[in-house]
Motif scaffolding. Structure first.
Motif, PDB file in Angstrom:
ATOM      1  N   ALA A 291       0.839  -1.207   0.000  1.00  0.00           N
ATOM      2  CA  ALA A 291       0.000   0.000   0.000  1.00  0.00           C
ATOM      3  C   ALA A 291       0.869   1.251   0.000  1.00  0.00           C
ATOM      4  O   ALA A 291       0.563   2.245  -0.679  1.00  0.00           O
ATOM      5  CB  ALA A 291      -0.923  -0.011   1.204  1.00  0.00           C
ATOM      6  N   MET A 292       1.975   1.223   0.730  1.00  0.00           N
ATOM      7  CA  MET A 292       2.905   2.352   0.745  1.00  0.00           C
ATOM      8  C   MET A 292       3.531   2.537  -0.637  1.00  0.00           C
ATOM      9  O   MET A 292       3.666   3.686  -1.127  1.00  0.00           O
ATOM     10  CB  MET A 292       4.010   2.129   1.783  1.00  0.00           C
ATOM     11  CG  MET A 292       5.068   3.235   1.786  1.00  0.00           C
ATOM     12  SD  MET A 292       6.490   2.839   2.824  1.00  0.00           S
ATOM     13  CE  MET A 292       5.732   2.838   4.444  1.00  0.00           C
ATOM     14  N   MET A 293       3.919   1.406  -1.250  1.00  0.00           N
ATOM     15  CA  MET A 293       4.545   1.479  -2.570  1.00  0.00           C
ATOM     16  C   MET A 293       3.580   2.087  -3.582  1.00  0.00           C
ATOM     17  O   MET A 293       3.980   2.828  -4.491  1.00  0.00           O
ATOM     18  CB  MET A 293       4.989   0.085  -3.002  1.00  0.00           C
ATOM     19  CG  MET A 293       5.692   0.051  -4.355  1.00  0.00           C
ATOM     20  SD  MET A 293       6.407  -1.580  -4.723  1.00  0.00           S
ATOM     21  CE  MET A 293       4.954  -2.644  -4.577  1.00  0.00           C
ATOM     22  N   ARG A 294       2.268   1.794  -3.414  1.00  0.00           N
ATOM     23  CA  ARG A 294       1.266   2.293  -4.351  1.00  0.00           C
ATOM     24  C   ARG A 294       0.882   3.743  -4.046  1.00  0.00           C
ATOM     25  O   ARG A 294       0.783   4.569  -4.960  1.00  0.00           O
ATOM     26  CB  ARG A 294       0.028   1.391  -4.282  1.00  0.00           C
ATOM     27  CG  ARG A 294      -1.084   1.804  -5.254  1.00  0.00           C
ATOM     28  CD  ARG A 294      -2.296   0.891  -5.122  1.00  0.00           C
ATOM     29  NE  ARG A 294      -2.917   1.008  -3.793  1.00  0.00           N
ATOM     30  CZ  ARG A 294      -2.836   0.062  -2.842  1.00  0.00           C
ATOM     31  NH1 ARG A 294      -2.165  -1.071  -3.081  1.00  0.00           N
ATOM     32  NH2 ARG A 294      -3.412   0.216  -1.668  1.00  0.00           N
ATOM     33  N   ASP A 295       0.653   4.041  -2.782  1.00  0.00           N
ATOM     34  CA  ASP A 295       0.119   5.351  -2.402  1.00  0.00           C
ATOM     35  C   ASP A 295       1.214   6.375  -2.104  1.00  0.00           C
ATOM     36  O   ASP A 295       0.993   7.589  -2.266  1.00  0.00           O
ATOM     37  CB  ASP A 295      -0.777   5.219  -1.161  1.00  0.00           C
ATOM     38  CG  ASP A 295      -1.956   4.281  -1.417  1.00  0.00           C
ATOM     39  OD1 ASP A 295      -2.357   4.149  -2.590  1.00  0.00           O
ATOM     40  OD2 ASP A 295      -2.448   3.670  -0.442  1.00  0.00           O
ATOM     41  N   GLU A 296       2.379   5.911  -1.670  1.00  0.00           N
ATOM     42  CA  GLU A 296       3.464   6.826  -1.323  1.00  0.00           C
ATOM     43  C   GLU A 296       4.760   6.314  -1.941  1.00  0.00           C
ATOM     44  O   GLU A 296       5.702   5.934  -1.242  1.00  0.00           O
ATOM     45  CB  GLU A 296       3.624   6.944   0.188  1.00  0.00           C
ATOM     46  CG  GLU A 296       2.368   7.436   0.901  1.00  0.00           C
ATOM     47  CD  GLU A 296       2.548   7.447   2.418  1.00  0.00           C
ATOM     48  OE1 GLU A 296       2.950   8.495   2.962  1.00  0.00           O
ATOM     49  OE2 GLU A 296       2.312   6.367   3.032  1.00  0.00           O
ATOM     50  N   PRO A 297       4.828   6.284  -3.243  1.00  0.00           N
ATOM     51  CA  PRO A 297       5.994   5.694  -3.899  1.00  0.00           C
ATOM     52  C   PRO A 297       7.302   6.402  -3.555  1.00  0.00           C
ATOM     53  O   PRO A 297       8.344   5.747  -3.428  1.00  0.00           O
ATOM     54  CB  PRO A 297       5.673   5.836  -5.390  1.00  0.00           C
ATOM     55  CG  PRO A 297       4.646   6.917  -5.477  1.00  0.00           C
ATOM     56  CD  PRO A 297       3.849   6.803  -4.211  1.00  0.00           C
ATOM     57  N   ASP A 298       7.250   7.735  -3.407  1.00  0.00           N
ATOM     58  CA  ASP A 298       8.481   8.451  -3.062  1.00  0.00           C
ATOM     59  C   ASP A 298       9.043   7.969  -1.716  1.00  0.00           C
ATOM     60  O   ASP A 298      10.253   7.782  -1.563  1.00  0.00           O
ATOM     61  CB  ASP A 298       8.210   9.958  -3.002  1.00  0.00           C
ATOM     62  CG  ASP A 298       7.870  10.535  -4.376  1.00  0.00           C
ATOM     63  OD1 ASP A 298       8.177   9.851  -5.370  1.00  0.00           O
ATOM     64  OD2 ASP A 298       7.302  11.633  -4.421  1.00  0.00           O
ATOM     65  N   LYS A 299       8.158   7.787  -0.785  1.00  0.00           N
ATOM     66  CA  LYS A 299       8.579   7.328   0.546  1.00  0.00           C
ATOM     67  C   LYS A 299       9.123   5.909   0.485  1.00  0.00           C
ATOM     68  O   LYS A 299      10.121   5.569   1.134  1.00  0.00           O
ATOM     69  CB  LYS A 299       7.397   7.406   1.513  1.00  0.00           C
ATOM     70  CG  LYS A 299       7.735   7.011   2.928  1.00  0.00           C
ATOM     71  CD  LYS A 299       6.512   7.182   3.838  1.00  0.00           C
ATOM     72  CE  LYS A 299       6.843   6.796   5.270  1.00  0.00           C
ATOM     73  NZ  LYS A 299       5.665   6.940   6.167  1.00  0.00           N
ATOM     74  N   TYR A 300       8.459   5.048  -0.297  1.00  0.00           N
ATOM     75  CA  TYR A 300       8.896   3.651  -0.398  1.00  0.00           C
ATOM     76  C   TYR A 300      10.267   3.557  -1.051  1.00  0.00           C
ATOM     77  O   TYR A 300      11.171   2.886  -0.526  1.00  0.00           O
ATOM     78  CB  TYR A 300       7.868   2.847  -1.191  1.00  0.00           C
ATOM     79  CG  TYR A 300       8.326   1.443  -1.527  1.00  0.00           C
ATOM     80  CD1 TYR A 300       8.284   0.430  -0.574  1.00  0.00           C
ATOM     81  CD2 TYR A 300       8.836   1.148  -2.803  1.00  0.00           C
ATOM     82  CE1 TYR A 300       8.733  -0.855  -0.884  1.00  0.00           C
ATOM     83  CE2 TYR A 300       9.276  -0.130  -3.122  1.00  0.00           C
ATOM     84  CZ  TYR A 300       9.224  -1.133  -2.148  1.00  0.00           C
ATOM     85  OH  TYR A 300       9.677  -2.400  -2.450  1.00  0.00           O
ATOM     86  N   TYR A 301      10.445   4.209  -2.192  1.00  0.00           N
ATOM     87  CA  TYR A 301      11.700   4.071  -2.932  1.00  0.00           C
ATOM     88  C   TYR A 301      12.856   4.830  -2.275  1.00  0.00           C
ATOM     89  O   TYR A 301      14.014   4.599  -2.618  1.00  0.00           O
ATOM     90  CB  TYR A 301      11.506   4.533  -4.374  1.00  0.00           C
ATOM     91  CG  TYR A 301      10.673   3.560  -5.182  1.00  0.00           C
ATOM     92  CD1 TYR A 301      11.182   2.317  -5.528  1.00  0.00           C
ATOM     93  CD2 TYR A 301       9.371   3.888  -5.567  1.00  0.00           C
ATOM     94  CE1 TYR A 301      10.411   1.418  -6.251  1.00  0.00           C
ATOM     95  CE2 TYR A 301       8.597   2.990  -6.283  1.00  0.00           C
ATOM     96  CZ  TYR A 301       9.124   1.753  -6.616  1.00  0.00           C
ATOM     97  OH  TYR A 301       8.360   0.861  -7.317  1.00  0.00           O
ATOM     98  N   ALA A 302      12.525   5.689  -1.325  1.00  0.00           N
ATOM     99  CA  ALA A 302      13.586   6.416  -0.611  1.00  0.00           C
ATOM    100  C   ALA A 302      14.123   5.611   0.572  1.00  0.00           C
ATOM    101  O   ALA A 302      15.107   6.014   1.202  1.00  0.00           O
ATOM    102  CB  ALA A 302      13.067   7.771  -0.125  1.00  0.00           C
ATOM    103  N   ASP A 303      13.488   4.489   0.879  1.00  0.00           N
ATOM    104  CA  ASP A 303      13.877   3.711   2.068  1.00  0.00           C
ATOM    105  C   ASP A 303      14.278   2.290   1.650  1.00  0.00           C
ATOM    106  O   ASP A 303      13.415   1.413   1.483  1.00  0.00           O
ATOM    107  CB  ASP A 303      12.710   3.669   3.053  1.00  0.00           C
ATOM    108  CG  ASP A 303      13.124   3.123   4.408  1.00  0.00           C
ATOM    109  OD1 ASP A 303      14.186   2.455   4.498  1.00  0.00           O
ATOM    110  OD2 ASP A 303      12.396   3.348   5.397  1.00  0.00           O
TER     111      ASP A 303
END
Length: 322
Positions: A291-303
């Motif tokens: 859900a994070m990868m879908r809704d908050e991709p910037d946050k996911y790919y930054a971590d």
């Protein structure tokens, strides 16, 4: 220097030699304690000094080397009595001990010994005079700072107090014995605690060396395995101790065994330890990260940590499906 004089008889009414009085004068001088010249056979003064003869040796200096044996033989002492003499290194020690004991008796500090087969009255009087309680339950403990009694100790001391009372152990002595026992136990417990710490550190170092990158994963697997046990069993199991005194989970061989067993029984346990339902836990965490990868991709790919975690969860799902 003290002067000694030798006296010899002078005929009654006779005169002393030149410079001297009669015998009566000599006796009178002796009676008054005056320095008196000695009289020789011719009535002449014969003065003799200690320095002329060296003086007699003192009593202690004249004692033979085997004075204890001489005393024992001359007095007909038996072996046990002779052994008492042998306890004293010098004759003055023997004399001083005599006077010390005499003073104790005079001060009432020596109580009469308990006779064989005493009457109830004699026994009660003896116990009262020697600080012994009337009953085993009468022993009152005064523990040193930091010492405590637990239930097990109280049960043990209950039996000990029975024997102490039967043997007429004074309360003060009983207190010293109990405090000494508890202090020794505290020292032993502290030493055991320190040893457990050393064993634990050795086990950690050994398993980190053997497991390398899998160290934390294997620990998670063990924790997940233990979590499947009933609480009462798990707590006892976690603190189990081997016959050599080492705790079970401070033993490298035991850690290796439980890690392998946990992995075989539950592959998911290495990913989600301490979970009663690891499959559900993995699926739930996967859904959250996706859900994070879908809704908050910037946050996911930054971590990168979250990304690695998702890959770990995917791998666990695949193992569980096999």
């Amino acid at each position: 220097m003290r002067t000694k004089y030798h006296f010899q008889e002078v005929e009654s009414g006779g005169e002393a030699g030149a410079g001297g009085g009669g015998a009566a004068d000599v006796v009178a001088d002796v009676a008054t304690g005056a320095d008196v010249p000695a009289v020789d056979n011719g009535g002449q003064v014969a003065q003799v000094n200690d320095g002329d003869q060296g003086g007699p040796a003192s009593f202690l200096d004249s004692l033979p080397e085997n004075w204890r044996g001489d005393i024992a033989q001359s007095m007909g002492l038996d072996e046990s009595q002779s052994n008492v003499l042998n306890r004293y290194s010098t004759f003055p020690d023997l004399v001083n001990s005599f006077f010390e004991q005499r003073n104790l008796i005079a001060q009432g500090q020596h109580n009469a010994a308990l006779p064989e087969n005493p009457t109830d009255e004699q026994l009660a009087e003896y116990r009262q005079s020697n600080g012994i309680p009337e009953t085993p339950e009468g022993y009152e403990l005064s523990l040193d700072d930091g010492l405590v009694l637990d239930g097990e100790d109280e049960a043990i001391l209950g039996a000990v107090s029975q024997i102490a009372h039967a043997e007429n152990v004074p309360a003060a002595t009983y207190n010293k014995l109990v405090n000494s026992m508890l202090a020794a136990r505290e020292i032993e417990a502290q030493a055991e605690l320190e040893q457990h710490g050393l064993d634990q550190q050795r086990a950690i170092n050994t398993m980190k060396s053997e497991w390398k990158a899998d160290y934390q994963t294997n620990l998670n697997a063990i924790q997940g395995f233990l979590a499947t046990m009933p609480k009462e069993l798990r707590e006892g199991f976690e603190h189990a101790q081997l016959p050599n005194g080492r705790k079970l989970f401070n033993e490298p061989a035991a850690l290796a065994f439980f890690a392998n067993t946990a992995r075989a029984l539950n592959p998911a346990a290495t990913v989600v330890p301490n979970s009663a339902n690891p499959v559900e836990s993995i699926n739930s965490e996967v859904a959250k990260i996706e859900a994070m990868m879908r809704d908050e991709p910037d946050k996911y790919y930054a971590d990168p940590t979250i990304q690695n975690r998702l890959n770990e969860l995917y791998a666990a799902q695949e193992r569980m499906q096999q």
